[in-house]
Design a protein around this motif. Structure first.
Motif, PDB file in Angstrom:
ATOM      1  N   SER A   1      -6.403   1.538   7.872  1.00 58.44           N
ATOM      2  CA  SER A   1      -5.066   1.989   8.279  1.00 58.44           C
ATOM      3  C   SER A   1      -4.016   1.501   7.292  1.00 58.44           C
ATOM      4  O   SER A   1      -3.072   2.228   6.951  1.00 58.44           O
ATOM      5  CB  SER A   1      -4.740   1.483   9.689  1.00 58.44           C
ATOM      6  N   TYR A   2      -4.193   0.280   6.837  1.00 61.08           N
ATOM      7  CA  TYR A   2      -3.243  -0.280   5.870  1.00 61.08           C
ATOM      8  C   TYR A   2      -3.286   0.506   4.559  1.00 61.08           C
ATOM      9  O   TYR A   2      -2.243   0.877   4.007  1.00 61.08           O
ATOM     10  CB  TYR A   2      -3.560  -1.749   5.625  1.00 61.08           C
ATOM     11  N   GLU A   3      -4.488   0.772   4.061  1.00 65.97           N
ATOM     12  CA  GLU A   3      -4.611   1.493   2.794  1.00 65.97           C
ATOM     13  C   GLU A   3      -4.066   2.914   2.906  1.00 65.97           C
ATOM     14  O   GLU A   3      -3.450   3.428   1.966  1.00 65.97           O
ATOM     15  CB  GLU A   3      -6.081   1.536   2.367  1.00 65.97           C
ATOM     16  N   GLU A   4      -4.286   3.566   4.037  1.00 65.15           N
ATOM     17  CA  GLU A   4      -3.758   4.916   4.226  1.00 65.15           C
ATOM     18  C   GLU A   4      -2.232   4.915   4.206  1.00 65.15           C
ATOM     19  O   GLU A   4      -1.608   5.830   3.642  1.00 65.15           O
ATOM     20  CB  GLU A   4      -4.289   5.490   5.536  1.00 65.15           C
ATOM     21  N   ALA A   5      -1.635   3.885   4.789  1.00 66.25           N
ATOM     22  CA  ALA A   5      -0.174   3.799   4.789  1.00 66.25           C
ATOM     23  C   ALA A   5       0.364   3.530   3.386  1.00 66.25           C
ATOM     24  O   ALA A   5       1.380   4.118   2.976  1.00 66.25           O
ATOM     25  CB  ALA A   5       0.283   2.704   5.750  1.00 66.25           C
ATOM     26  N   ILE A   6      -0.291   2.642   2.646  1.00 63.97           N
ATOM     27  CA  ILE A   6       0.137   2.375   1.276  1.00 63.97           C
ATOM     28  C   ILE A   6      -0.045   3.613   0.405  1.00 63.97           C
ATOM     29  O   ILE A   6       0.801   3.942  -0.445  1.00 63.97           O
ATOM     30  CB  ILE A   6      -0.641   1.178   0.696  1.00 63.97           C
ATOM     31  N   LEU A   7      -1.140   4.326   0.623  1.00 65.94           N
ATOM     32  CA  LEU A   7      -1.383   5.574  -0.112  1.00 65.94           C
ATOM     33  C   LEU A   7      -0.247   6.561   0.118  1.00 65.94           C
ATOM     34  O   LEU A   7       0.278   7.164  -0.833  1.00 65.94           O
ATOM     35  CB  LEU A   7      -2.711   6.174   0.346  1.00 65.94           C
ATOM     36  N   ALA A   8       0.159   6.736   1.369  1.00 62.90           N
ATOM     37  CA  ALA A   8       1.231   7.685   1.690  1.00 62.90           C
ATOM     38  C   ALA A   8       2.548   7.248   1.065  1.00 62.90           C
ATOM     39  O   ALA A   8       3.284   8.071   0.486  1.00 62.90           O
ATOM     40  CB  ALA A   8       1.366   7.805   3.206  1.00 62.90           C
ATOM     41  N   ALA A   9       2.864   5.951   1.162  1.00 59.66           N
ATOM     42  CA  ALA A   9       4.120   5.455   0.596  1.00 59.66           C
ATOM     43  C   ALA A   9       4.127   5.585  -0.924  1.00 59.66           C
ATOM     44  O   ALA A   9       5.147   5.916  -1.534  1.00 59.66           O
ATOM     45  CB  ALA A   9       4.335   3.999   1.008  1.00 59.66           C
ATOM     46  N   TYR A  10       2.984   5.349  -1.532  1.00 64.28           N
ATOM     47  CA  TYR A  10       2.894   5.378  -2.990  1.00 64.28           C
ATOM     48  C   TYR A  10       3.129   6.787  -3.533  1.00 64.28           C
ATOM     49  O   TYR A  10       3.821   6.974  -4.534  1.00 64.28           O
ATOM     50  CB  TYR A  10       1.525   4.865  -3.431  1.00 64.28           C
ATOM     51  N   HIS A  11       2.557   7.783  -2.880  1.00 63.67           N
ATOM     52  CA  HIS A  11       2.634   9.163  -3.386  1.00 63.67           C
ATOM     53  C   HIS A  11       3.851   9.928  -2.879  1.00 63.67           C
ATOM     54  O   HIS A  11       4.087  11.055  -3.317  1.00 63.67           O
ATOM     55  CB  HIS A  11       1.365   9.924  -3.003  1.00 63.67           C
ATOM     56  N   ALA A  12       4.617   9.324  -1.978  1.00 61.19           N
ATOM     57  CA  ALA A  12       5.700  10.064  -1.329  1.00 61.19           C
ATOM     58  C   ALA A  12       6.739  10.593  -2.309  1.00 61.19           C
ATOM     59  O   ALA A  12       7.317  11.663  -2.088  1.00 61.19           O
ATOM     60  CB  ALA A  12       6.368   9.182  -0.277  1.00 61.19           C
ATOM     61  N   ASP A  13       6.986   9.876  -3.388  1.00 64.56           N
ATOM     62  CA  ASP A  13       8.085  10.262  -4.275  1.00 64.56           C
ATOM     63  C   ASP A  13       7.735  10.022  -5.737  1.00 64.56           C
ATOM     64  O   ASP A  13       8.550   9.543  -6.507  1.00 64.56           O
ATOM     65  CB  ASP A  13       9.369   9.517  -3.898  1.00 64.56           C
ATOM     66  N   LYS A  14       6.515  10.379  -6.107  1.00 66.65           N
ATOM     67  CA  LYS A  14       6.103  10.235  -7.501  1.00 66.65           C
ATOM     68  C   LYS A  14       6.387  11.489  -8.330  1.00 66.65           C
ATOM     69  O   LYS A  14       6.190  11.499  -9.535  1.00 66.65           O
ATOM     70  CB  LYS A  14       4.600   9.923  -7.582  1.00 66.65           C
ATOM     71  N   GLY A  15       6.775  12.568  -7.671  1.00 61.41           N
ATOM     72  CA  GLY A  15       6.960  13.827  -8.377  1.00 61.41           C
ATOM     73  C   GLY A  15       8.379  13.989  -8.904  1.00 61.41           C
ATOM     74  O   GLY A  15       9.239  13.136  -8.683  1.00 61.41           O
ATOM     75  N   PRO A  16       8.645  15.120  -9.603  1.00 59.97           N
ATOM     76  CA  PRO A  16       7.654  16.177  -9.891  1.00 59.97           C
ATOM     77  C   PRO A  16       6.611  15.712 -10.895  1.00 59.97           C
ATOM     78  O   PRO A  16       6.858  14.822 -11.701  1.00 59.97           O
ATOM     79  CB  PRO A  16       8.514  17.305 -10.475  1.00 59.97           C
ATOM     80  N   GLY A  17       5.440  16.306 -10.781  1.00 55.61           N
ATOM     81  CA  GLY A  17       4.318  15.818 -11.568  1.00 55.61           C
ATOM     82  C   GLY A  17       3.843  14.509 -10.969  1.00 55.61           C
ATOM     83  O   GLY A  17       3.816  14.337  -9.762  1.00 55.61           O
ATOM     84  N   PHE A  18       3.498  13.570 -11.814  1.00 52.13           N
ATOM     85  CA  PHE A  18       3.098  12.245 -11.334  1.00 52.13           C
ATOM     86  C   PHE A  18       3.640  11.220 -12.312  1.00 52.13           C
ATOM     87  O   PHE A  18       3.131  11.050 -13.413  1.00 52.13           O
ATOM     88  CB  PHE A  18       1.575  12.127 -11.228  1.00 52.13           C
ATOM     89  N   ASP A  19       4.722  10.566 -11.892  1.00 50.89           N
ATOM     90  CA  ASP A  19       5.364   9.550 -12.722  1.00 50.89           C
ATOM     91  C   ASP A  19       5.064   8.193 -12.113  1.00 50.89           C
ATOM     92  O   ASP A  19       5.588   7.835 -11.058  1.00 50.89           O
ATOM     93  CB  ASP A  19       6.872   9.801 -12.772  1.00 50.89           C
ATOM     94  N   ILE A  20       4.208   7.422 -12.766  1.00 47.70           N
ATOM     95  CA  ILE A  20       3.743   6.153 -12.211  1.00 47.70           C
ATOM     96  C   ILE A  20       4.879   5.146 -12.031  1.00 47.70           C
ATOM     97  O   ILE A  20       4.792   4.219 -11.226  1.00 47.70           O
ATOM     98  CB  ILE A  20       2.629   5.565 -13.106  1.00 47.70           C
ATOM     99  N   GLY A  21       5.954   5.325 -12.764  1.00 52.11           N
ATOM    100  CA  GLY A  21       7.056   4.383 -12.682  1.00 52.11           C
ATOM    101  C   GLY A  21       8.066   4.699 -11.601  1.00 52.11           C
ATOM    102  O   GLY A  21       8.985   3.917 -11.369  1.00 52.11           O
ATOM    103  N   LYS A  22       7.920   5.861 -10.953  1.00 49.26           N
ATOM    104  CA  LYS A  22       8.917   6.293  -9.973  1.00 49.26           C
ATOM    105  C   LYS A  22       8.530   5.842  -8.570  1.00 49.26           C
ATOM    106  O   LYS A  22       7.398   5.476  -8.295  1.00 49.26           O
ATOM    107  CB  LYS A  22       9.031   7.820  -9.986  1.00 49.26           C
ATOM    108  N   GLY A  23       9.521   5.911  -7.686  1.00 46.01           N
ATOM    109  CA  GLY A  23       9.242   5.862  -6.273  1.00 46.01           C
ATOM    110  C   GLY A  23       9.375   4.517  -5.597  1.00 46.01           C
ATOM    111  O   GLY A  23       9.719   3.504  -6.195  1.00 46.01           O
ATOM    112  N   LEU A  24       9.070   4.553  -4.326  1.00 51.66           N
ATOM    113  CA  LEU A  24       9.173   3.391  -3.462  1.00 51.66           C
ATOM    114  C   LEU A  24       8.258   2.266  -3.918  1.00 51.66           C
ATOM    115  O   LEU A  24       8.591   1.084  -3.813  1.00 51.66           O
ATOM    116  CB  LEU A  24       8.821   3.812  -2.029  1.00 51.66           C
ATOM    117  N   VAL A  25       7.085   2.647  -4.427  1.00 54.63           N
ATOM    118  CA  VAL A  25       6.101   1.663  -4.896  1.00 54.63           C
ATOM    119  C   VAL A  25       5.749   2.013  -6.341  1.00 54.63           C
ATOM    120  O   VAL A  25       4.779   2.710  -6.606  1.00 54.63           O
ATOM    121  CB  VAL A  25       4.838   1.669  -4.014  1.00 54.63           C
TER     122      VAL A  25
END
Length: 351
Positions: A40-64
Protein backbone atom coordinates in the motif's frame (compact mmCIF):
# COMPACT_ATOMS: atom_id res chain seq x y z
CA UNK A 1 32.51 -16.62 25.18
CA UNK A 2 35.68 -16.24 23.11
CA UNK A 3 35.63 -15.56 19.37
CA UNK A 4 37.07 -19.02 18.71
CA UNK A 5 34.35 -20.60 20.83
CA UNK A 6 31.64 -18.67 19.02
CA UNK A 7 33.05 -19.73 15.67
CA UNK A 8 33.41 -23.38 16.62
CA UNK A 9 31.03 -25.81 15.00
CA UNK A 10 29.72 -23.47 12.32
CA UNK A 11 29.01 -25.51 9.20
CA UNK A 12 31.21 -24.56 6.26
CA UNK A 13 28.63 -25.19 3.57
CA UNK A 14 25.29 -23.82 2.45
CA UNK A 15 22.68 -25.61 4.47
CA UNK A 16 19.54 -27.04 2.97
CA UNK A 17 16.47 -25.10 4.03
CA UNK A 18 14.74 -26.97 6.82
CA UNK A 19 11.06 -27.79 6.52
CA UNK A 20 9.29 -24.97 8.38
CA UNK A 21 7.31 -25.89 11.45
CA UNK A 22 3.64 -24.89 11.31
CA UNK A 23 3.32 -21.23 12.17
CA UNK A 24 0.97 -19.77 14.72
CA UNK A 25 -2.15 -18.55 12.86
CA UNK A 26 -1.76 -15.09 14.38
CA UNK A 27 1.81 -14.84 13.03
CA UNK A 28 0.65 -15.86 9.57
CA UNK A 29 -1.99 -13.13 9.48
CA UNK A 30 0.51 -10.58 10.79
CA UNK A 31 2.91 -11.46 7.98
CA UNK A 32 0.11 -10.82 5.49
CA UNK A 33 -0.75 -7.51 7.17
CA UNK A 34 2.88 -6.38 6.96
CA UNK A 35 3.13 -7.25 3.28
CA UNK A 36 -0.11 -5.43 2.52
CA UNK A 37 1.09 -2.33 4.36
CA UNK A 38 4.38 -2.40 2.42
CA UNK A 39 2.54 -2.67 -0.91
CA UNK A 40 0.00 0.00 0.00
CA UNK A 41 2.85 2.34 0.81
CA UNK A 42 4.64 1.69 -2.48
CA UNK A 43 1.43 2.17 -4.47
CA UNK A 44 0.89 5.54 -2.81
CA UNK A 45 4.47 6.65 -3.48
CA UNK A 46 4.13 5.45 -7.07
CA UNK A 47 1.00 7.58 -7.56
CA UNK A 48 2.55 10.66 -5.95
CA UNK A 49 5.75 10.27 -7.96
CA UNK A 50 4.03 10.08 -11.36
CA UNK A 51 1.27 12.59 -10.64
CA UNK A 52 3.10 15.58 -12.11
CA UNK A 53 6.11 14.38 -14.06
CA UNK A 54 4.68 15.38 -17.43
CA UNK A 55 4.48 16.38 -20.12
CA UNK A 56 6.68 13.51 -21.12
CA UNK A 57 8.70 12.30 -18.15
CA UNK A 58 10.87 14.84 -16.38
CA UNK A 59 12.64 13.18 -13.47
CA UNK A 60 13.36 16.53 -11.85
CA UNK A 61 9.75 17.71 -11.77
CA UNK A 62 6.92 17.19 -9.38
CA UNK A 63 6.01 16.51 -5.81
CA UNK A 64 8.72 13.86 -5.50
CA UNK A 65 11.65 14.86 -7.72
CA UNK A 66 14.62 12.62 -8.42
CA UNK A 67 14.95 8.87 -8.86
CA UNK A 68 12.55 6.38 -7.29
CA UNK A 69 13.16 2.66 -6.71
CA UNK A 70 10.16 0.66 -5.51
CA UNK A 71 10.02 -2.84 -4.08
CA UNK A 72 6.68 -4.34 -5.14
CA UNK A 73 7.13 -8.12 -5.14
CA UNK A 74 9.86 -8.16 -2.50
CA UNK A 75 7.55 -7.83 0.51
CA UNK A 76 8.13 -11.42 1.76
CA UNK A 77 11.75 -10.54 2.56
CA UNK A 78 10.83 -7.54 4.67
CA UNK A 79 7.93 -9.20 6.46
CA UNK A 80 9.70 -12.50 7.09
CA UNK A 81 12.96 -11.01 8.33
CA UNK A 82 11.74 -8.03 10.33
CA UNK A 83 9.17 -10.12 12.20
CA UNK A 84 12.09 -11.42 14.30
CA UNK A 85 13.53 -7.99 15.12
CA UNK A 86 12.90 -5.29 17.69
CA UNK A 87 13.55 -1.57 17.40
CA UNK A 88 16.81 -2.18 19.30
CA UNK A 89 18.11 -4.26 16.39
CA UNK A 90 19.68 -2.54 13.39
CA UNK A 91 18.74 -2.81 9.73
CA UNK A 92 20.77 -1.47 6.83
CA UNK A 93 18.96 -1.51 3.49
CA UNK A 94 19.56 -0.75 -0.16
CA UNK A 95 18.47 1.95 -2.60
CA UNK A 96 15.14 0.01 -2.70
CA UNK A 97 14.38 0.39 1.01
CA UNK A 98 10.75 1.23 1.71
CA UNK A 99 9.42 -2.29 2.37
CA UNK A 100 12.17 -2.91 4.91
CA UNK A 101 11.63 0.46 6.58
CA UNK A 102 7.89 -0.15 6.86
CA UNK A 103 8.35 -3.66 8.23
CA UNK A 104 10.95 -2.50 10.75
CA UNK A 105 8.64 0.15 12.13
CA UNK A 106 10.06 3.39 10.75
CA UNK A 107 7.55 6.19 11.31
CA UNK A 108 5.46 6.42 8.13
CA UNK A 109 4.77 10.13 8.44
CA UNK A 110 8.41 11.16 8.84
CA UNK A 111 9.59 8.74 6.17
CA UNK A 112 7.06 10.05 3.67
CA UNK A 113 7.97 13.63 4.51
CA UNK A 114 11.61 12.78 3.83
CA UNK A 115 10.73 11.24 0.47
CA UNK A 116 8.78 14.41 -0.36
CA UNK A 117 11.77 16.54 0.68
CA UNK A 118 10.02 18.21 3.62
CA UNK A 119 11.38 19.76 6.79
CA UNK A 120 9.51 17.24 8.97
CA UNK A 121 11.28 14.31 7.33
CA UNK A 122 13.71 11.91 8.96
CA UNK A 123 16.60 13.93 7.55
CA UNK A 124 14.77 17.25 7.38
CA UNK A 125 14.22 16.66 3.68
CA UNK A 126 17.93 16.48 2.86
CA UNK A 127 18.29 12.79 2.06
CA UNK A 128 15.33 11.65 0.03
CA UNK A 129 14.16 8.12 -0.44
CA UNK A 130 17.59 6.47 -0.84
CA UNK A 131 19.04 8.01 2.33
CA UNK A 132 16.58 7.26 5.10
CA UNK A 133 18.11 7.36 8.58
CA UNK A 134 16.04 6.65 11.67
CA UNK A 135 17.93 6.43 14.97
CA UNK A 136 14.71 5.48 16.77
CA UNK A 137 14.62 2.11 14.96
CA UNK A 138 18.33 1.88 13.99
CA UNK A 139 17.38 1.90 10.31
CA UNK A 140 19.49 3.24 7.46
CA UNK A 141 19.90 2.79 3.72
CA UNK A 142 22.10 4.00 0.89
CA UNK A 143 22.16 4.42 -2.86
CA UNK A 144 25.66 2.90 -3.04
CA UNK A 145 25.75 -0.81 -3.90
CA UNK A 146 26.73 -2.99 -0.89
CA UNK A 147 27.35 0.14 1.20
CA UNK A 148 25.11 -1.09 4.01
CA UNK A 149 27.22 -4.13 4.82
CA UNK A 150 30.21 -2.44 6.51
CA UNK A 151 28.07 -0.17 8.74
CA UNK A 152 26.13 -3.23 9.87
CA UNK A 153 29.42 -4.74 11.02
CA UNK A 154 30.14 -1.63 13.06
CA UNK A 155 26.74 -1.84 14.70
CA UNK A 156 27.15 -5.55 15.39
CA UNK A 157 30.59 -4.95 16.88
CA UNK A 158 29.11 -2.36 19.23
CA UNK A 159 26.33 -4.77 20.21
CA UNK A 160 28.89 -7.49 20.90
CA UNK A 161 31.15 -5.24 22.95
CA UNK A 162 28.22 -4.00 25.02
CA UNK A 163 27.24 -7.53 25.95
CA UNK A 164 23.71 -7.39 24.53
CA UNK A 165 21.92 -9.90 22.33
CA UNK A 166 21.06 -7.26 19.72
CA UNK A 167 21.69 -8.10 16.08
CA UNK A 168 22.33 -6.20 12.88
CA UNK A 169 20.64 -7.19 9.62
CA UNK A 170 22.38 -6.13 6.42
CA UNK A 171 20.26 -6.35 3.27
CA UNK A 172 21.50 -6.02 -0.26
CA UNK A 173 20.70 -7.21 -3.78
CA UNK A 174 22.22 -10.15 -5.62
CA UNK A 175 24.32 -7.83 -7.78
CA UNK A 176 26.06 -6.49 -4.68
CA UNK A 177 27.30 -10.00 -3.87
CA UNK A 178 29.95 -9.38 -6.56
CA UNK A 179 31.23 -6.26 -4.80
CA UNK A 180 34.32 -6.21 -2.63
CA UNK A 181 32.39 -4.78 0.31
CA UNK A 182 30.22 -7.91 0.38
CA UNK A 183 33.15 -10.31 0.65
CA UNK A 184 35.16 -8.13 3.00
CA UNK A 185 32.17 -7.85 5.30
CA UNK A 186 31.46 -11.57 5.36
CA UNK A 187 35.10 -12.28 6.09
CA UNK A 188 35.40 -9.84 8.98
CA UNK A 189 32.01 -10.78 10.46
CA UNK A 190 33.02 -14.44 10.44
CA UNK A 191 36.48 -13.73 11.82
CA UNK A 192 35.10 -11.76 14.76
CA UNK A 193 31.89 -13.85 15.12
CA UNK A 194 29.74 -10.73 14.90
CA UNK A 195 25.95 -10.90 15.42
CA UNK A 196 25.03 -10.10 11.83
CA UNK A 197 22.44 -11.57 9.49
CA UNK A 198 23.36 -10.95 5.86
CA UNK A 199 20.29 -10.95 3.59
CA UNK A 200 20.50 -11.04 -0.20
CA UNK A 201 17.42 -10.13 -2.23
CA UNK A 202 17.80 -11.92 -5.56
CA UNK A 203 15.23 -10.33 -7.85
CA UNK A 204 16.95 -11.75 -10.97
CA UNK A 205 18.01 -8.37 -12.34
CA UNK A 206 20.96 -6.11 -11.55
CA UNK A 207 19.39 -3.06 -13.17
CA UNK A 208 19.06 -4.54 -16.69
CA UNK A 209 21.51 -7.45 -16.42
CA UNK A 210 20.38 -10.96 -15.56
CA UNK A 211 22.15 -12.47 -12.57
CA UNK A 212 23.22 -15.43 -14.75
CA UNK A 213 25.16 -13.02 -16.97
CA UNK A 214 27.05 -11.45 -14.08
CA UNK A 215 27.44 -14.07 -11.36
CA UNK A 216 29.42 -17.31 -11.57
CA UNK A 217 27.37 -19.23 -9.00
CA UNK A 218 23.67 -20.05 -9.10
CA UNK A 219 23.22 -19.27 -5.41
CA UNK A 220 25.00 -16.67 -3.34
CA UNK A 221 24.21 -18.82 -0.31
CA UNK A 222 27.07 -21.13 -1.29
CA UNK A 223 29.47 -18.22 -0.91
CA UNK A 224 28.91 -18.36 2.83
CA UNK A 225 31.02 -21.55 2.89
CA UNK A 226 34.10 -19.55 1.91
CA UNK A 227 33.85 -17.77 5.25
CA UNK A 228 32.79 -20.74 7.37
CA UNK A 229 29.29 -19.44 8.11
CA UNK A 230 25.82 -20.89 7.45
CA UNK A 231 24.19 -20.01 4.16
CA UNK A 232 20.62 -20.69 3.08
CA UNK A 233 18.61 -19.89 -0.05
CA UNK A 234 14.83 -19.62 -0.32
CA UNK A 235 13.75 -20.23 -3.91
CA UNK A 236 10.08 -19.37 -4.06
CA UNK A 237 9.54 -15.93 -2.48
CA UNK A 238 7.45 -17.66 0.21
CA UNK A 239 7.04 -15.41 3.25
CA UNK A 240 6.69 -18.35 5.64
CA UNK A 241 9.90 -19.94 4.35
CA UNK A 242 11.66 -16.57 4.69
CA UNK A 243 10.29 -16.23 8.22
CA UNK A 244 11.63 -19.66 9.16
CA UNK A 245 15.09 -19.09 7.64
CA UNK A 246 15.38 -15.62 9.17
CA UNK A 247 14.34 -17.03 12.52
CA UNK A 248 17.19 -19.52 12.42
CA UNK A 249 19.68 -16.86 11.36
CA UNK A 250 18.59 -14.32 13.98
CA UNK A 251 18.62 -16.95 16.73
CA UNK A 252 22.12 -17.98 15.60
CA UNK A 253 23.32 -14.38 15.94
CA UNK A 254 21.54 -13.67 19.23
CA UNK A 255 23.02 -16.77 20.85
CA UNK A 256 26.55 -15.53 20.15
CA UNK A 257 27.39 -17.94 17.33
CA UNK A 258 28.13 -15.27 14.76
CA UNK A 259 26.83 -14.39 11.29
CA UNK A 260 24.68 -16.20 8.76
CA UNK A 261 23.64 -15.50 5.18
CA UNK A 262 20.11 -15.87 3.82
CA UNK A 263 19.36 -15.34 0.13
CA UNK A 264 15.78 -15.08 -1.13
CA UNK A 265 14.77 -15.57 -4.75
CA UNK A 266 12.27 -12.75 -4.83
CA UNK A 267 10.55 -10.69 -7.52
CA UNK A 268 10.85 -7.17 -8.85
CA UNK A 269 7.39 -6.54 -10.25
CA UNK A 270 8.11 -2.99 -11.43
CA UNK A 271 11.09 -1.33 -13.09
CA UNK A 272 14.55 -0.87 -11.65
CA UNK A 273 13.52 2.76 -11.25
CA UNK A 274 10.34 4.62 -12.10
CA UNK A 275 10.58 5.54 -15.76
CA UNK A 276 12.37 2.29 -16.63
CA UNK A 277 10.74 1.01 -19.84
CA UNK A 278 11.98 -2.53 -19.04
CA UNK A 279 12.54 -3.39 -22.69
CA UNK A 280 15.26 -5.80 -21.60
CA UNK A 281 12.86 -8.00 -19.61
CA UNK A 282 11.45 -11.19 -21.09
CA UNK A 283 9.74 -12.29 -17.87
CA UNK A 284 6.90 -9.77 -17.60
CA UNK A 285 4.13 -11.85 -19.19
CA UNK A 286 1.92 -13.11 -16.40
CA UNK A 287 4.00 -11.45 -13.69
CA UNK A 288 0.84 -10.48 -11.82
CA UNK A 289 0.23 -14.19 -11.18
CA UNK A 290 3.52 -14.30 -9.29
CA UNK A 291 2.47 -11.52 -6.92
CA UNK A 292 3.46 -12.87 -3.48
CA UNK A 293 0.69 -10.99 -1.68
CA UNK A 294 -2.08 -12.41 -3.85
CA UNK A 295 -0.58 -15.88 -3.53
CA UNK A 296 -0.28 -15.67 0.23
CA UNK A 297 -3.77 -14.30 0.62
CA UNK A 298 -5.07 -17.38 -1.17
CA UNK A 299 -3.04 -19.62 1.13
CA UNK A 300 -4.64 -17.98 4.16
CA UNK A 301 -8.10 -18.12 2.63
CA UNK A 302 -7.67 -21.84 1.94
CA UNK A 303 -6.54 -22.34 5.54
CA UNK A 304 -9.62 -20.48 6.84
CA UNK A 305 -7.39 -17.91 8.54
CA UNK A 306 -8.85 -15.13 6.40
CA UNK A 307 -12.09 -14.47 4.64
CA UNK A 308 -12.60 -11.93 1.88
CA UNK A 309 -14.15 -9.41 4.26
CA UNK A 310 -11.24 -9.62 6.70
CA UNK A 311 -8.71 -9.32 3.89
CA UNK A 312 -10.51 -6.26 2.56
CA UNK A 313 -10.44 -4.73 6.03
CA UNK A 314 -6.69 -5.27 6.29
CA UNK A 315 -6.18 -3.51 2.98
CA UNK A 316 -8.43 -0.62 3.95
CA UNK A 317 -6.63 -0.06 7.26
CA UNK A 318 -3.29 -0.10 5.45
CA UNK A 319 -4.53 2.46 2.92
CA UNK A 320 -5.77 4.69 5.73
CA UNK A 321 -2.39 4.62 7.49
CA UNK A 322 -0.59 5.40 4.26
CA UNK A 323 -3.02 8.17 3.29
CA UNK A 324 -2.42 9.80 6.66
CA UNK A 325 1.34 9.71 6.06
CA UNK A 326 0.98 11.19 2.56
CA UNK A 327 -1.29 13.95 3.82
CA UNK A 328 1.21 14.75 6.57
CA UNK A 329 4.02 14.99 4.01
CA UNK A 330 2.02 17.15 1.60
CA UNK A 331 1.13 19.58 4.36
CA UNK A 332 4.65 19.82 5.77
CA UNK A 333 6.85 22.80 4.85
CA UNK A 334 9.75 22.66 2.46
CA UNK A 335 13.15 23.42 4.04
CA UNK A 336 14.16 27.06 4.08
CA UNK A 337 16.86 27.49 1.38
CA UNK A 338 18.86 29.62 3.82
CA UNK A 339 19.40 26.48 5.94
CA UNK A 340 20.92 24.44 3.10
CA UNK A 341 24.25 24.08 4.90
CA UNK A 342 22.70 23.25 8.26
CA UNK A 343 22.91 19.70 9.64
CA UNK A 344 26.02 18.93 7.61
CA UNK A 345 28.22 18.72 10.69
CA UNK A 346 27.38 17.95 14.30
CA UNK A 347 26.98 21.06 16.37
CA UNK A 348 27.95 21.35 20.01
CA UNK A 349 25.17 22.42 22.33
CA UNK A 350 25.68 25.88 23.74
CA UNK A 351 26.44 26.01 27.45
Amino acid sequence: MSIDARRAGVPAQAREPARPAPLDPEVRVELFETMVLCRSYEEAILAAYHADKGPGFDIGKGLVPGEMHLSAGQEPVAAGVCAHLTVDDAVTATHRPHHLAVAHGVDLRRMTAEIFGRETGLGRGRGGHMHLFDPATHFSCSGIIAEGYPPALGQAFAFLRSGTDRVAVAVTGEGAANQGAFHESLNLAALWALPVVFVVEDNDWGISVRRSASTSVSSNAVRAAAYGIPGERIEDNDVEAVYAAAGRAVAHARSGRGPSLVEVRTLRMWGHFEGDAQGYRDDLDGIEHRDPITRYEQVLLDADLLDTETAAGIRERARERVADAVDFARESPLPDPSTATDYVFAEEASS
